[in-house]
Design a protein around this motif. Structure first.
Motif, mmCIF file in Angstrom:
data_model
loop_
_atom_site.group_PDB
_atom_site.id
_atom_site.type_symbol
_atom_site.label_atom_id
_atom_site.label_comp_id
_atom_site.label_asym_id
_atom_site.label_seq_id
_atom_site.Cartn_x
_atom_site.Cartn_y
_atom_site.Cartn_z
ATOM 1 N N GLY A 1 0.727 -1.272 0.009
ATOM 2 C CA GLY A 1 0.060 -0.131 0.006
ATOM 3 C C GLY A 1 0.729 1.344 -0.108
ATOM 4 N N LEU A 2 2.084 1.216 -0.094
ATOM 5 C CA LEU A 2 3.032 2.462 -0.046
ATOM 6 C C LEU A 2 2.713 3.125 -1.365
ATOM 7 C CD1 LEU A 2 6.294 1.354 1.668
ATOM 8 C CD2 LEU A 2 4.624 3.068 2.437
ATOM 9 N N GLN A 3 2.404 4.188 -1.342
ATOM 10 C CA GLN A 3 2.548 4.881 -3.005
ATOM 11 C C GLN A 3 3.610 4.861 -3.590
ATOM 12 O OE1 GLN A 3 2.524 6.408 0.343
ATOM 13 N NE2 GLN A 3 2.821 8.624 0.279
ATOM 14 N N ASP A 4 3.227 4.906 -4.797
ATOM 15 C CA ASP A 4 4.337 4.772 -6.023
ATOM 16 C C ASP A 4 5.413 5.845 -5.686
ATOM 17 O OD1 ASP A 4 3.041 2.514 -7.027
ATOM 18 O OD2 ASP A 4 2.216 3.583 -8.630
ATOM 19 N N GLU A 5 5.120 6.943 -5.300
ATOM 20 C CA GLU A 5 5.906 8.240 -5.052
ATOM 21 C C GLU A 5 7.304 7.701 -4.078
ATOM 22 O OE1 GLU A 5 3.383 10.918 -3.614
ATOM 23 O OE2 GLU A 5 2.859 11.462 -5.696
ATOM 24 N N VAL A 6 6.803 6.749 -3.169
ATOM 25 C CA VAL A 6 7.963 6.134 -2.064
ATOM 26 C C VAL A 6 9.103 5.406 -2.909
ATOM 27 C CG1 VAL A 6 8.195 4.852 -0.261
ATOM 28 C CG2 VAL A 6 6.245 6.363 -0.225
ATOM 29 N N LYS A 7 10.210 5.907 -3.065
ATOM 30 C CA LYS A 7 11.297 5.125 -3.598
ATOM 31 C C LYS A 7 12.191 4.545 -2.598
ATOM 32 C CE LYS A 7 9.964 6.583 -7.511
ATOM 33 N NZ LYS A 7 8.669 5.824 -8.188
ATOM 34 N N ARG A 8 12.164 5.131 -1.553
ATOM 35 C CA ARG A 8 13.528 4.762 -0.439
ATOM 36 C C ARG A 8 12.503 4.321 0.772
ATOM 37 N NH1 ARG A 8 17.529 8.537 0.987
ATOM 38 N NH2 ARG A 8 15.685 9.873 0.591
ATOM 39 N N LEU A 9 13.004 3.266 1.479
ATOM 40 C CA LEU A 9 11.944 2.742 2.667
ATOM 41 C C LEU A 9 13.086 2.322 3.642
ATOM 42 C CD1 LEU A 9 9.298 2.094 4.220
ATOM 43 C CD2 LEU A 9 9.630 -0.196 2.995
ATOM 44 N N LEU A 10 12.696 2.954 4.984
ATOM 45 C CA LEU A 10 13.655 2.595 6.212
ATOM 46 C C LEU A 10 12.673 1.768 6.953
ATOM 47 C CD1 LEU A 10 16.202 2.952 7.711
ATOM 48 C CD2 LEU A 10 15.382 4.933 8.657
ATOM 49 N N GLU A 11 13.126 0.458 7.127
ATOM 50 C CA GLU A 11 12.494 -0.450 8.014
ATOM 51 C C GLU A 11 13.173 -0.656 9.237
ATOM 52 O OE1 GLU A 11 10.237 -3.314 4.777
ATOM 53 O OE2 GLU A 11 12.238 -3.747 5.529
ATOM 54 N N ILE A 12 12.470 -0.485 10.575
ATOM 55 C CA ILE A 12 13.435 -0.521 11.877
ATOM 56 C C ILE A 12 12.455 -1.289 12.759
ATOM 57 C CG2 ILE A 12 13.801 0.982 13.700
ATOM 58 C CD1 ILE A 12 13.962 3.494 11.801
ATOM 59 N N GLY A 13 13.123 -2.289 13.365
ATOM 60 C CA GLY A 13 12.797 -2.826 14.487
ATOM 61 C C GLY A 13 13.291 -2.338 15.848
ATOM 62 N N ILE A 14 12.521 -2.349 16.765
ATOM 63 C CA ILE A 14 12.963 -1.554 17.991
ATOM 64 C C ILE A 14 12.780 -2.727 19.289
ATOM 65 C CG2 ILE A 14 13.197 0.317 19.571
ATOM 66 C CD1 ILE A 14 12.149 1.985 17.320
ATOM 67 N N ALA A 15 13.595 -3.112 20.063
ATOM 68 C CA ALA A 15 13.416 -3.925 21.088
ATOM 69 C C ALA A 15 13.689 -2.921 22.419
ATOM 70 C CB ALA A 15 14.036 -5.245 20.905
ATOM 71 N N PHE A 16 12.822 -3.576 23.306
ATOM 72 C CA PHE A 16 12.890 -2.695 24.434
ATOM 73 C C PHE A 16 12.843 -3.817 25.770
ATOM 74 C CE2 PHE A 16 10.297 0.425 22.002
ATOM 75 C CZ PHE A 16 10.921 1.291 22.079
ATOM 76 N N GLU A 17 13.477 -3.464 26.920
ATOM 77 C CA GLU A 17 13.660 -4.210 27.964
ATOM 78 C C GLU A 17 14.037 -3.299 29.100
ATOM 79 O OE1 GLU A 17 15.804 -8.182 29.695
ATOM 80 O OE2 GLU A 17 16.886 -6.996 28.337
ATOM 81 N N GLY A 18 12.834 -3.019 29.995
ATOM 82 C CA GLY A 18 13.087 -1.970 31.054
ATOM 83 C C GLY A 18 13.499 -0.671 30.354
ATOM 84 N N LYS A 19 14.608 -0.102 30.654
ATOM 85 C CA LYS A 19 15.142 1.148 30.168
ATOM 86 C C LYS A 19 16.123 0.907 28.975
ATOM 87 C CE LYS A 19 15.813 4.553 32.729
ATOM 88 N NZ LYS A 19 16.229 5.886 33.627
ATOM 89 N N LYS A 20 16.065 -0.310 28.585
ATOM 90 C CA LYS A 20 17.258 -0.602 27.484
ATOM 91 C C LYS A 20 16.418 -0.754 26.306
ATOM 92 C CE LYS A 20 18.981 -3.936 30.100
ATOM 93 N NZ LYS A 20 19.509 -5.158 30.173
ATOM 94 N N ALA A 21 17.190 -0.163 25.068
ATOM 95 C CA ALA A 21 16.350 -0.247 23.577
ATOM 96 C C ALA A 21 17.509 -0.669 22.726
ATOM 97 C CB ALA A 21 15.822 0.755 23.293
ATOM 98 N N CYS A 22 17.159 -1.367 21.911
ATOM 99 C CA CYS A 22 18.084 -1.920 20.756
ATOM 100 C C CYS A 22 17.189 -1.463 19.465
ATOM 101 C CB CYS A 22 18.494 -3.234 20.746
ATOM 102 S SG CYS A 22 19.371 -3.662 19.540
ATOM 103 N N VAL A 23 18.143 -0.766 18.565
ATOM 104 C CA VAL A 23 17.472 -0.286 17.426
ATOM 105 C C VAL A 23 18.320 -0.962 16.026
ATOM 106 C CG1 VAL A 23 17.016 1.675 15.617
ATOM 107 C CG2 VAL A 23 16.778 1.859 18.182
ATOM 108 N N VAL A 24 17.521 -1.542 15.352
ATOM 109 C CA VAL A 24 18.234 -2.327 14.312
ATOM 110 C C VAL A 24 17.265 -1.933 12.747
ATOM 111 C CG1 VAL A 24 19.174 -4.213 15.355
ATOM 112 C CG2 VAL A 24 16.952 -4.581 14.344
ATOM 113 N N GLY A 25 18.082 -1.929 11.501
ATOM 114 C CA GLY A 25 16.994 -1.588 10.362
ATOM 115 C C GLY A 25 18.021 -1.627 9.014
ATOM 116 N N HIS A 26 17.309 -1.387 8.177
ATOM 117 C CA HIS A 26 17.900 -1.230 6.885
ATOM 118 C C HIS A 26 17.213 -0.677 5.906
ATOM 119 C CE1 HIS A 26 15.431 -5.346 6.455
ATOM 120 N NE2 HIS A 26 14.920 -4.274 5.805
ATOM 121 N N LEU A 27 17.819 -0.097 5.005
ATOM 122 C CA LEU A 27 17.166 0.752 3.963
ATOM 123 C C LEU A 27 16.983 0.065 2.700
ATOM 124 C CD1 LEU A 27 16.666 3.924 3.180
ATOM 125 C CD2 LEU A 27 19.012 4.050 2.471
#
Length: 146
Positions: free
Chosen positions: A107-133
């Motif tokens: 469903g992303l519109q055709d105008e979108v040519k780049r997409l950043l996908e991000i997974g964020i995990a949380f544990e208490g006050k800790k967080a980890c961010v991973v992603g790819h373009l």
């Protein structure tokens, strides 16, 4: 973004806001609302911020898409809570894989040519961010950018 985001979580959230070391499903709601509050500023830059909407075969946590003529980049974010002594990094990668597996790109519109996908995990006050373009080819396929 990774380091800054992880620092903000440590600095701004209380251990008690997120259920301490016993973070449960309710903690995901706290993290979600906290993150949504940070990401909603994208509206001032011409983006639309969606939360908990259906796409593909499931429901993503946050999707940030450009209004027509504003830009070519969108962002999809999936939040996860660490359970059963899993590592933050592994759980963040599970969120990233869920975006692809459940086809949240649909469903992303055709105008979108780049997409950043991000997974964020949380544990208490800790967080980890991973992603790819990714970028969209002329055949409308998504491939990882180098």
């Amino acid at each position: 973004m990774k380091k800054e985001f992880e620092y903000i979580v440590i600095d701004a959230l209380s251990f008690y806001d997120v259920g301490g070391s016993q973070s449960g499903k309710n903690a995901e709601n706290v993290y979600h609302a906290f993150c949504l509050g940070m990401f909603v500023v994208a509206r001032d830059r011409g983006y639309i911020v969606h939360s908990n909407r259906e796409a593909g075969m499931g429901r993503y946590d946050v999707k940030i898409v450009p209004k027509s003529g504003v830009g070519e980049m969108a962002i999809i974010i999936e939040f996860k809570i660490v359970h059963d002594n899993k590592s933050l990094n592994n759980v963040a990668h599970e969120g990233l894989c869920q975006i692809e597996k459940k086809q949240y790109r649909a469903g992303l519109q055709d105008e979108v040519k780049r997409l950043l996908e991000i997974g964020i995990a949380f544990e208490g006050k800790k967080a980890c961010v991973v992603g790819h373009l990714l970028h969209r080819t002329e055949d409308r396929e998504w491939i990882k950018s180098l």
